[in-house]
Design an enzyme around this catalytic site. Sequence first.
Site, PDB file in Angstrom:
ATOM      1  N   MET A   1      -6.200   5.616  -5.597  1.00  0.00           N
ATOM      2  CA  MET A   1      -5.753   6.877  -6.615  1.00  0.00           C
ATOM      3  C   MET A   1      -6.266   6.405  -7.999  1.00  0.00           C
ATOM      4  SD  MET A   1      -2.243   8.538  -6.878  1.00  0.00           S
ATOM      5  CE  MET A   1      -1.650   9.337  -8.397  1.00  0.00           C
TER       6      MET A   1
ATOM      7  N   SER B   1      -4.979   0.492  -2.122  1.00  0.00           N
ATOM      8  CA  SER B   1      -3.717   1.311  -2.133  1.00  0.00           C
ATOM      9  C   SER B   1      -3.971   2.475  -1.315  1.00  0.00           C
ATOM     10  CB  SER B   1      -3.998   1.644  -3.723  1.00  0.00           C
ATOM     11  OG  SER B   1      -2.887   2.202  -4.310  1.00  0.00           O
ATOM     12  N   GLN B   2      -3.964   3.558  -1.852  1.00  0.00           N
ATOM     13  CA  GLN B   2      -3.962   4.817  -0.901  1.00  0.00           C
ATOM     14  C   GLN B   2      -5.058   4.676  -0.010  1.00  0.00           C
ATOM     15  OE1 GLN B   2      -3.374   8.372  -3.212  1.00  0.00           O
ATOM     16  NE2 GLN B   2      -5.588   8.646  -3.367  1.00  0.00           N
TER      17      GLN B   2
ATOM     18  N   HIS C   1       0.387  -4.669  -8.640  1.00  0.00           N
ATOM     19  CA  HIS C   1      -0.639  -3.914  -7.826  1.00  0.00           C
ATOM     20  C   HIS C   1      -1.979  -4.360  -7.704  1.00  0.00           C
ATOM     21  CE1 HIS C   1      -1.173  -0.615  -4.913  1.00  0.00           C
ATOM     22  NE2 HIS C   1      -1.775   0.046  -5.908  1.00  0.00           N
TER      23      HIS C   1
END
Length: 295
Positions: free
Chosen positions: A27, A101-102, A277
Amino acid sequence: MKWWFGFLLMLKYVSAEPTPIVLWHGMGDTCCLAYSLGLFKLFLEKQIPGVYVVSLKIGNSTVEDLENGYFMHPNKQVEYVCETLAQDPNLQNGFNGIGFSQGSQFLRAVVQRCGHKLGPIKNLITLGGQHQGVYGLPHCFALQHETCDYVRKLLNYAAYYSWVQNSLVQATYWHDPLDEKKYAKNSEFLADINNELQINQTYIDNLIKLEHFVMVKFESDSIVQPRETEWFGFYAPGQAKDLITLQQSAIYKKDRLGLKKMDEAGKLVFLSQPGDHLRFSEDWFIDTIIKPYLL
Ligand SMILES: *[C@@H]1O[C@H](CO)[C@@H](O)[C@H](O)[C@H]1NC(C)=O
Ligand SMILES: *[C@@H]1O[C@H](CO)[C@@H](O)[C@H](O)[C@H]1NC(C)=O
């Protein structure tokens, strides 16, 4: 004789093309910009000469791709990607997938929902994915502050309303551990791909065919809450403090998704990195991901 032998060896070498790689960005990120996955694609191409890399673009332009990361329903994104990959002649003999990530849970959904229609997917590598969803948005991803507060409130109070599920991607992997039933019933994306409400055998059959499902967790992740979700763990049901691992969870114990079988077959790989992250070094990636899984 000797000449033929050398010729055959050469043929074997020439035909041993590296397995293609499909990337799905996170994202607030896009497929192709230089400071983003565009650079990562170049890095892979340099490390694995001759490799074919697809960095998925969801939409017709980079701007659409960025917007769709927030607003295009994951079910539609997954369907779009399934079609795109099925039509790519370079992927017919299979590929490895890397989700950021997503993009991690979205790429897993591709494996589960349409893996049987694609060339064999060898390894699925997920970096900082949210396999059990998120509960909280500590740094609110890349959103600006006011929007961030709004989104946080919206998700806290209304994540499972169908208009929110339909208009904000992140709502579809919002997982409220205080109300697991509501989550299972109303999460239009994550609860479905995790076989929470009903078991879709196709999902299991497709996932289990992977050679490895590698999950990378970032120990100081300030964006994903709880971090355990990156290894398919989450809060224990009914509260939002104590964490459980995948192996302690119902999805594993009842083997609703085939993960227990995969674990027993040595197909699940849990790796971690100390930083925030998606922070990792090229050297780490080369030694820990490329050499064992992508060559
Ligand atoms: C790309 O553009 C075409 C034509 O305008 C449109 O039909 C299609 O839905 C677009 N694709 C995506 C993923 O937005
Ligand atoms: C299970 O998943 C497959 C593949 O996505 C889909 O075609 C099928 O409709 C699903 N079955 C149910 C009962 O949802």
